[in-house]
Design a protein around this motif. Structure first.
Motif, PDB file in Angstrom:
ATOM      1  N   VAL A  32      -2.438   1.971   4.588  1.00  0.00           N
ATOM      2  CA  VAL A  32      -2.885   1.572   5.934  1.00  0.00           C
ATOM      3  C   VAL A  32      -1.944   0.559   6.581  1.00  0.00           C
ATOM      4  O   VAL A  32      -2.135   0.176   7.730  1.00  0.00           O
ATOM      5  CB  VAL A  32      -4.332   1.025   5.899  1.00  0.00           C
ATOM      6  CG1 VAL A  32      -5.294   2.100   5.415  1.00  0.00           C
ATOM      7  CG2 VAL A  32      -4.448  -0.241   5.063  1.00  0.00           C
ATOM      8  N   TRP A  34       1.788   0.948   6.547  1.00  0.00           N
ATOM      9  CA  TRP A  34       2.991   1.679   6.145  1.00  0.00           C
ATOM     10  C   TRP A  34       4.269   0.873   6.379  1.00  0.00           C
ATOM     11  O   TRP A  34       5.192   0.925   5.568  1.00  0.00           O
ATOM     12  CB  TRP A  34       3.049   3.000   6.930  1.00  0.00           C
ATOM     13  CG  TRP A  34       4.302   3.772   6.720  1.00  0.00           C
ATOM     14  CD1 TRP A  34       5.378   3.867   7.554  1.00  0.00           C
ATOM     15  CD2 TRP A  34       4.631   4.571   5.578  1.00  0.00           C
ATOM     16  NE1 TRP A  34       6.351   4.672   7.010  1.00  0.00           N
ATOM     17  CE2 TRP A  34       5.916   5.116   5.792  1.00  0.00           C
ATOM     18  CE3 TRP A  34       3.959   4.877   4.375  1.00  0.00           C
ATOM     19  CZ2 TRP A  34       6.537   5.949   4.865  1.00  0.00           C
ATOM     20  CZ3 TRP A  34       4.582   5.708   3.460  1.00  0.00           C
ATOM     21  CH2 TRP A  34       5.856   6.224   3.704  1.00  0.00           C
ATOM     22  N   GLY A  35       4.332   0.103   7.469  1.00  0.00           N
ATOM     23  CA  GLY A  35       5.554  -0.648   7.763  1.00  0.00           C
ATOM     24  C   GLY A  35       6.730   0.279   7.894  1.00  0.00           C
ATOM     25  O   GLY A  35       6.779   1.136   8.771  1.00  0.00           O
ATOM     26  N   PHE A  39       7.247   0.655   0.169  1.00  0.00           N
ATOM     27  CA  PHE A  39       6.457   0.678  -1.072  1.00  0.00           C
ATOM     28  C   PHE A  39       6.760   1.930  -1.898  1.00  0.00           C
ATOM     29  O   PHE A  39       6.560   1.953  -3.103  1.00  0.00           O
ATOM     30  CB  PHE A  39       4.960   0.669  -0.735  1.00  0.00           C
ATOM     31  CG  PHE A  39       4.332  -0.692  -0.726  1.00  0.00           C
ATOM     32  CD1 PHE A  39       5.097  -1.836  -0.614  1.00  0.00           C
ATOM     33  CD2 PHE A  39       2.949  -0.823  -0.842  1.00  0.00           C
ATOM     34  CE1 PHE A  39       4.514  -3.097  -0.607  1.00  0.00           C
ATOM     35  CE2 PHE A  39       2.355  -2.077  -0.835  1.00  0.00           C
ATOM     36  CZ  PHE A  39       3.133  -3.207  -0.721  1.00  0.00           C
ATOM     37  N   ASP A  52      -0.077   2.714  10.465  1.00  0.00           N
ATOM     38  CA  ASP A  52       0.366   1.341  10.767  1.00  0.00           C
ATOM     39  C   ASP A  52       0.136   1.106  12.261  1.00  0.00           C
ATOM     40  O   ASP A  52       0.513   1.935  13.092  1.00  0.00           O
ATOM     41  CB  ASP A  52       1.846   1.115  10.423  1.00  0.00           C
ATOM     42  CG  ASP A  52       2.201  -0.371  10.369  1.00  0.00           C
ATOM     43  OD1 ASP A  52       2.491  -0.871   9.263  1.00  0.00           O
ATOM     44  OD2 ASP A  52       2.160  -1.033  11.428  1.00  0.00           O
ATOM     45  N   THR A  55       4.069  -0.002  13.621  1.00  0.00           N
ATOM     46  CA  THR A  55       5.311   0.728  13.331  1.00  0.00           C
ATOM     47  C   THR A  55       5.124   2.242  13.277  1.00  0.00           C
ATOM     48  O   THR A  55       6.096   2.969  13.124  1.00  0.00           O
ATOM     49  CB  THR A  55       5.930   0.286  11.986  1.00  0.00           C
ATOM     50  OG1 THR A  55       5.072   0.725  10.922  1.00  0.00           O
ATOM     51  CG2 THR A  55       6.122  -1.219  11.921  1.00  0.00           C
ATOM     52  N   PHE A  61      -5.964  -1.152  10.759  1.00  0.00           N
ATOM     53  CA  PHE A  61      -6.648  -1.017   9.456  1.00  0.00           C
ATOM     54  C   PHE A  61      -8.069  -1.578   9.480  1.00  0.00           C
ATOM     55  O   PHE A  61      -8.824  -1.405   8.534  1.00  0.00           O
ATOM     56  CB  PHE A  61      -5.811  -1.586   8.303  1.00  0.00           C
ATOM     57  CG  PHE A  61      -5.445  -3.055   8.375  1.00  0.00           C
ATOM     58  CD1 PHE A  61      -6.414  -4.048   8.418  1.00  0.00           C
ATOM     59  CD2 PHE A  61      -4.109  -3.435   8.335  1.00  0.00           C
ATOM     60  CE1 PHE A  61      -6.059  -5.405   8.460  1.00  0.00           C
ATOM     61  CE2 PHE A  61      -3.740  -4.778   8.377  1.00  0.00           C
ATOM     62  CZ  PHE A  61      -4.726  -5.768   8.444  1.00  0.00           C
ATOM     63  N   ARG A  62      -8.457  -2.200  10.585  1.00  0.00           N
ATOM     64  CA  ARG A  62      -9.838  -2.672  10.707  1.00  0.00           C
ATOM     65  C   ARG A  62     -10.767  -1.584  11.224  1.00  0.00           C
ATOM     66  O   ARG A  62     -11.984  -1.721  11.202  1.00  0.00           O
ATOM     67  CB  ARG A  62      -9.892  -3.887  11.644  1.00  0.00           C
ATOM     68  CG  ARG A  62      -9.177  -5.108  11.059  1.00  0.00           C
ATOM     69  CD  ARG A  62      -8.955  -6.187  12.086  1.00  0.00           C
ATOM     70  NE  ARG A  62      -7.951  -5.766  13.063  1.00  0.00           N
ATOM     71  CZ  ARG A  62      -7.440  -6.564  13.999  1.00  0.00           C
ATOM     72  NH1 ARG A  62      -7.851  -7.819  14.079  1.00  0.00           N
ATOM     73  NH2 ARG A  62      -6.533  -6.111  14.835  1.00  0.00           N
ATOM     74  N   ASP A  77      -1.186  -3.781   2.541  1.00  0.00           N
ATOM     75  CA  ASP A  77      -0.131  -4.811   2.436  1.00  0.00           C
ATOM     76  C   ASP A  77      -0.115  -5.566   3.773  1.00  0.00           C
ATOM     77  O   ASP A  77       0.788  -5.395   4.583  1.00  0.00           O
ATOM     78  CB  ASP A  77       1.209  -4.121   2.168  1.00  0.00           C
ATOM     79  CG  ASP A  77       2.368  -5.105   2.048  1.00  0.00           C
ATOM     80  OD1 ASP A  77       2.134  -6.301   1.794  1.00  0.00           O
ATOM     81  OD2 ASP A  77       3.524  -4.656   2.206  1.00  0.00           O
TER      82      ASP A  77
HETATM   83  C1  LIG Z   1       4.039  -6.589   5.023  1.00  0.00           C
HETATM   84  S1  LIG Z   1       4.232  -5.357   6.250  1.00  0.00           S
HETATM   85  C2  LIG Z   1       3.988  -3.862   5.337  1.00  0.00           C
HETATM   86  C3  LIG Z   1       5.272  -3.372   4.683  1.00  0.00           C
HETATM   87  C4  LIG Z   1       5.096  -2.037   4.008  1.00  0.00           C
HETATM   88  N1  LIG Z   1       4.244  -2.135   2.833  1.00  0.00           N
HETATM   89  C5  LIG Z   1       6.431  -1.430   3.620  1.00  0.00           C
HETATM   90  O1  LIG Z   1       6.582  -1.076   2.455  1.00  0.00           O
HETATM   91  O2  LIG Z   1       7.309  -1.295   4.455  1.00  0.00           O
HETATM   92  C6  LIG Z   1       2.687  -5.496   7.135  1.00  0.00           C
HETATM   93  C7  LIG Z   1       2.440  -4.348   8.091  1.00  0.00           C
HETATM   94  O3  LIG Z   1       1.113  -4.475   8.599  1.00  0.00           O
HETATM   95  C8  LIG Z   1       1.122  -3.952   9.901  1.00  0.00           C
HETATM   96  N2  LIG Z   1      -0.084  -4.452  10.551  1.00  0.00           N
HETATM   97  C9  LIG Z   1      -0.350  -5.715  10.939  1.00  0.00           C
HETATM   98  N3  LIG Z   1      -1.600  -5.798  11.430  1.00  0.00           N
HETATM   99  C10 LIG Z   1      -2.135  -4.550  11.345  1.00  0.00           C
HETATM  100  C11 LIG Z   1      -3.396  -3.988  11.678  1.00  0.00           C
HETATM  101  N4  LIG Z   1      -4.391  -4.720  12.218  1.00  0.00           N
HETATM  102  N5  LIG Z   1      -3.613  -2.671  11.430  1.00  0.00           N
HETATM  103  C12 LIG Z   1      -2.627  -1.901  10.889  1.00  0.00           C
HETATM  104  N6  LIG Z   1      -1.401  -2.373  10.558  1.00  0.00           N
HETATM  105  C13 LIG Z   1      -1.165  -3.688  10.777  1.00  0.00           C
HETATM  106  C14 LIG Z   1       2.448  -4.413  10.496  1.00  0.00           C
HETATM  107  O4  LIG Z   1       2.877  -3.550  11.516  1.00  0.00           O
HETATM  108  C15 LIG Z   1       3.384  -4.345   9.283  1.00  0.00           C
HETATM  109  O5  LIG Z   1       4.112  -3.141   9.277  1.00  0.00           O
END
Ligand SMILES: C[S@@+](CC[C@H](N)C(=O)[O-])C[C@H]1O[C@@H](n2cnc3c(N)ncnc32)[C@H](O)[C@@H]1O
Length: 217
Positions: A32, A34-35, A39, A52, A55, A61-62, A77
């Motif tokens: 949820v 993906w960034g 990963f 995401d 991105t 994700f809520r 993440d």
């Molecule tokens: C730490 S990064 C994740 C990196 C990812 N695991 C990767 O391997 O590239 C956090 C991610 O959470 C996303 N994000 C932040 N708030 C969010 C939300 N409310 N719902 C969904 N995605 C969210 C951001 O866009 C960001 O890509």
């Protein structure tokens, strides 16, 4: 033997290690946050849904589109730090290095975001399903924040059991010698060089101990 401490420069090896124990070949996995998909560089599930908010596909994700009790594994993440207000904060540098975008400004906002994500992920998990959450303790405005404790206590309060824990030692990155305003840096807390990958499970197992109310900020 799969060990609980993973030392690597990237998240890929950490996820691959955890997956050997906690992701089965036919599992439906939903990432949820993906960034940029970092990963999944060393292991990729056969059935993987990617979301995401910023991105990728605009899914928050809520408020996930998946129906109740339909997913085997949720991977979360979230932004797990808060920059705080001080000019001495190095969290912005950390975010630049790790690509964590749009981090909430305050600890309370960060905790609220993560708690809402854990709650929603619990909704879509099947019985026996697993939630894999990356998290860390951090310093914000000079204060030590038990981000890890918050994640664990929130998950337990949602009725999940904690079934495993990996410690990710990401190695030393560059450390600024001076503060942002040019004044000399004085070290107060131990430098954090690790984060956590916590694994929770819904149902089937007896829940682990209830968290005390005061740790759920
Ligand atoms: C730490 S990064 C994740 C990196 C990812 N695991 C990767 O391997 O590239 C956090 C991610 O959470 C996303 N994000 C932040 N708030 C969010 C939300 N409310 N719902 C969904 N995605 C969210 C951001 O866009 C960001 O890509």
């Amino acid at each position: 033997v799969i060990e609980s401490v993973v030392t690597a420069r990237r998240n890929g090896p950490l996820i691959a290690q955890a997956a050997k124990l906690w992701i089965k070949p036919d599992d439906l996995v939903v990432d949820v946050t993906w960034g940029r998909g970092r990963f999944w560089t060393d292991f990729q599930p056969e059935r993987l849904i990617r979301h995401d908010l910023y991105t990728l596909d605009g899914v928050d994700f809520r408020v996930l589109p998946e129906v109740d009790a339909s997913v085997d594994v949720v991977v979360l993440d979230p932004p797990y730090t808060a920059p705080g207000g001080r000019a001495t904060s190095t969290i912005a540098d950390f975010n630049d290095r790790y690509g964590i975008d749009l981090v909430p400004a305050t600890v309370a906002d960060t905790q609220e975001l993560i708690a809402a994500g854990i709650k929603e992920a619990t909704r879509v998990l099947k019985q026996g399903g697993r939630m894999i959450v990356k998290n860390a303790d951090y310093i914000s405005s000079g204060r030590f924040v038990t981000g890890h404790h918050h994640v664990v206590s929130t998950a337990l309060a949602c009725g999940l059991s904690q079934v495993d824990e990996f410690i990710f030692h990401g190695g030393q990155g560059p450390q600024p010698k001076v503060n942002r305003d040019g004044s000399p840096r004085r070290q107060v807390h131990a430098r954090r060089v690790h984060s956590f990958l916590s694994v929770f499970q819904l149902g089937r197992r007896r829940p682990t101990a209830e968290p005390s109310a005061e740790v759920i900020v």
